[in-house]
Design an enzyme around this catalytic site. Structure first.
Site, PDB file in Angstrom:
ATOM      1  N   ASN A   1     -49.497 -41.015-118.320  1.00 51.02           N
ATOM      2  CA  ASN A   1     -49.971 -40.757-116.962  1.00 51.02           C
ATOM      3  C   ASN A   1     -51.089 -39.723-116.881  1.00 51.02           C
ATOM      4  O   ASN A   1     -51.829 -39.695-115.899  1.00 51.02           O
ATOM      5  CB  ASN A   1     -48.766 -40.283-116.120  1.00 51.02           C
ATOM      6  CG  ASN A   1     -49.171 -39.644-114.821  1.00 51.02           C
ATOM      7  OD1 ASN A   1     -49.579 -40.315-113.881  1.00 51.02           O
ATOM      8  ND2 ASN A   1     -49.061 -38.320-114.755  1.00 51.02           N
TER       9      ASN A   1
ATOM     10  N   TYR B   1     -65.042 -41.826-114.868  1.00 51.90           N
ATOM     11  CA  TYR B   1     -63.693 -42.191-114.443  1.00 51.90           C
ATOM     12  C   TYR B   1     -63.527 -43.709-114.465  1.00 51.90           C
ATOM     13  O   TYR B   1     -62.547 -44.231-114.994  1.00 51.90           O
ATOM     14  CB  TYR B   1     -63.429 -41.639-113.044  1.00 51.90           C
ATOM     15  CG  TYR B   1     -61.997 -41.780-112.587  1.00 51.90           C
ATOM     16  CD1 TYR B   1     -60.985 -41.034-113.181  1.00 51.90           C
ATOM     17  CD2 TYR B   1     -61.663 -42.640-111.549  1.00 51.90           C
ATOM     18  CE1 TYR B   1     -59.671 -41.148-112.763  1.00 51.90           C
ATOM     19  CE2 TYR B   1     -60.347 -42.765-111.119  1.00 51.90           C
ATOM     20  CZ  TYR B   1     -59.355 -42.011-111.730  1.00 51.90           C
ATOM     21  OH  TYR B   1     -58.052 -42.135-111.312  1.00 51.90           O
TER      22      TYR B   1
ATOM     23  N   LYS C   1     -61.047 -45.712-117.048  1.00 48.79           N
ATOM     24  CA  LYS C   1     -59.909 -46.491-116.553  1.00 48.79           C
ATOM     25  C   LYS C   1     -60.045 -47.971-116.926  1.00 48.79           C
ATOM     26  O   LYS C   1     -59.032 -48.652-117.137  1.00 48.79           O
ATOM     27  CB  LYS C   1     -59.749 -46.303-115.051  1.00 48.79           C
ATOM     28  CG  LYS C   1     -59.308 -44.895-114.654  1.00 48.79           C
ATOM     29  CD  LYS C   1     -57.986 -44.499-115.304  1.00 48.79           C
ATOM     30  CE  LYS C   1     -57.487 -43.154-114.824  1.00 48.79           C
ATOM     31  NZ  LYS C   1     -56.178 -42.783-115.419  1.00 48.79           N
TER      32      LYS C   1
ATOM     33  N   ASP D   1     -52.785 -30.876-124.939  1.00 45.61           N
ATOM     34  CA  ASP D   1     -53.824 -31.785-124.467  1.00 45.61           C
ATOM     35  C   ASP D   1     -53.636 -33.135-125.150  1.00 45.61           C
ATOM     36  O   ASP D   1     -53.696 -33.220-126.380  1.00 45.61           O
ATOM     37  CB  ASP D   1     -55.185 -31.178-124.803  1.00 45.61           C
ATOM     38  CG  ASP D   1     -56.366 -32.039-124.415  1.00 45.61           C
ATOM     39  OD1 ASP D   1     -56.169 -33.177-123.944  1.00 45.61           O
ATOM     40  OD2 ASP D   1     -57.515 -31.572-124.594  1.00 45.61           O
ATOM     41  N   VAL D   2     -53.430 -34.199-124.375  1.00 42.97           N
ATOM     42  CA  VAL D   2     -53.201 -35.521-124.978  1.00 42.97           C
ATOM     43  C   VAL D   2     -54.439 -36.059-125.685  1.00 42.97           C
ATOM     44  O   VAL D   2     -54.352 -37.047-126.426  1.00 42.97           O
ATOM     45  CB  VAL D   2     -52.716 -36.548-123.931  1.00 42.97           C
ATOM     46  CG1 VAL D   2     -51.350 -36.164-123.387  1.00 42.97           C
ATOM     47  CG2 VAL D   2     -53.738 -36.731-122.810  1.00 42.97           C
TER      48      VAL D   2
END
Length: 336
Positions: free
Chosen positions: A142, A225, A229, A115-116
């Site tokens: 990504n 989200y 972002k 998990d990043v």
């Protein structure tokens, strides 16, 4: 409902239980297939088989979110272009299988499961690059999510609705925390580990972060989200300033609707969310198509190969004068 209607449908679904003073979409209209585009000539997408031989020969590249979608396409193309690829994903079997397939085709790859959003994963992916290939030259950050349902789990909407995107007053901590952890914190922790190694090498490098058109504009129904972002783009600009003196270029790409498994699954959740709300009319987005979608006879989404072409260009030496850019790879969505 087709995938190209995702932007409109999410906003409709998230607002469906809220009274609105403006109704732009009726239930019947929401189920009507979109009309054909207005153009007289369609633009053909770049072939998924296209690549530039030896462009990254001898270079080592980390790609997070390598199991599916754009990350999978990027790993395959980068390997064909000569890169040593460290693929990272929390989908263990799917990620390993994809990287093994690339290796069988002659690619030089390693897979890291994790998990990043966790320091251990980010440190391990950089260590793997150095231990196996001696250095790290490029990174494509990504990995990303739109909701809090683990991508490897089947959807059970009644049990998981607290994990799905929703307007702020209905959004849960679980949904918010998951999106922020993977998209914003995951990008930060990935960059931190990557930049430590690049600075130590004192030989330059390049990083591309994957944002979204929702990281460039406001958008309804997906607050976590959108916020995450925007954070990706803020991190991109900030780091580009700090690391230009080290010869490290940092940019982001920001796409609109793209034909990936994440978007496909989001559409499934949208349909379930709308059905649960009784398909009530609601305030929706005034604009749903990019310029190229509006013109295309099938109103097609962008393809992963189209997005990856820009990502790899920005990592390559051809983009030597580009840093701090938050590029709208959105088919003209933000142009009007």
């Amino acid at each position: 409902m087709e995938r190209r209607d995702l932007l409109k449908a999410i906003a409709m679904a998230s607002a469906a239980t809220t009274a609105s003073g403006l109704s732009l979409t009726t239930p019947a209209q929401a189920q009507t297939p979109a009309r054909r585009g207005i153009g007289v000539h369609d633009i053909s997408p770049v072939s998924p088989d296209y690549f530039i031989p030896d462009r990254f020969k001898g270079k080592t590249m980390i790609i997070t979110g390598c199991a599916r979608g754009m990350g999978a396409v990027a790993a395959q193309r980068a390997a064909r272009e000569g890169a040593n690829v460290i693929g990272v994903d929390w989908l263990d079997k799917e990620g390993a299988d994809h990287m093994n397939a690339i290796a069988k085709a002659g690619g030089s790859v390693e897979f890291v499961h994790g998990d990043v959003g966790e320091n251990e994963t980010c440190d391990k992916m950089v260590k793997t690059a150095v231990d196996r290939f001696g250095r790290l030259d490029y990174a494509l950050n990504n990995a990303g999510v739109m909701d809090a349902i683990f991508p490897g789990d089947p959807i059970d909407y009644d049990k998981q609705k607290n994990l799905v995107f929703a307007q702020v007053h209905e959004a849960t901590d679980e949904y918010w925390d998951a999106c922020i952890k993977t998209n914003a914190t995951g990008t930060f922790k990935s960059m931190r580990a990557e930049l430590k190694q690049m600075v130590a090498q004192n030989d330059g490098g390049a990083i591309v972060n994957v944002g979204s058109v929702t990281g460039l504009i406001g958008f309804g129904g997906t607050p976590a989200y959108v916020a995450s972002k925007h954070a990706v783009n803020g991190l991109t600009r900030s780091a580009a300033i700090d690391y230009a003196a080290y010869g490290i270029r940092i940019n982001s790409v920001n796409m609109a609707n793209t034909a990936t498994p994440m978007v496909e699954r989001a559409m499934q959740l949208v349909r379930m969310k709308m059905a649960a709300a009784g398909n009530q009319p609601s305030m929706s987005m005034l604009k749903t198509d990019s310029l190229l979608q509006a013109a295309d006879s099938h109103k097609r989404d962008s393809t992963p190969a189209e997005q990856v072409a820009v990502m790899l260009f920005l990592l390559s030496d051809e983009a030597s004068n580009l840093t701090g850019g938050t590029y709208a790879t959105d088919g003209g969505y933000t142009a009007y």
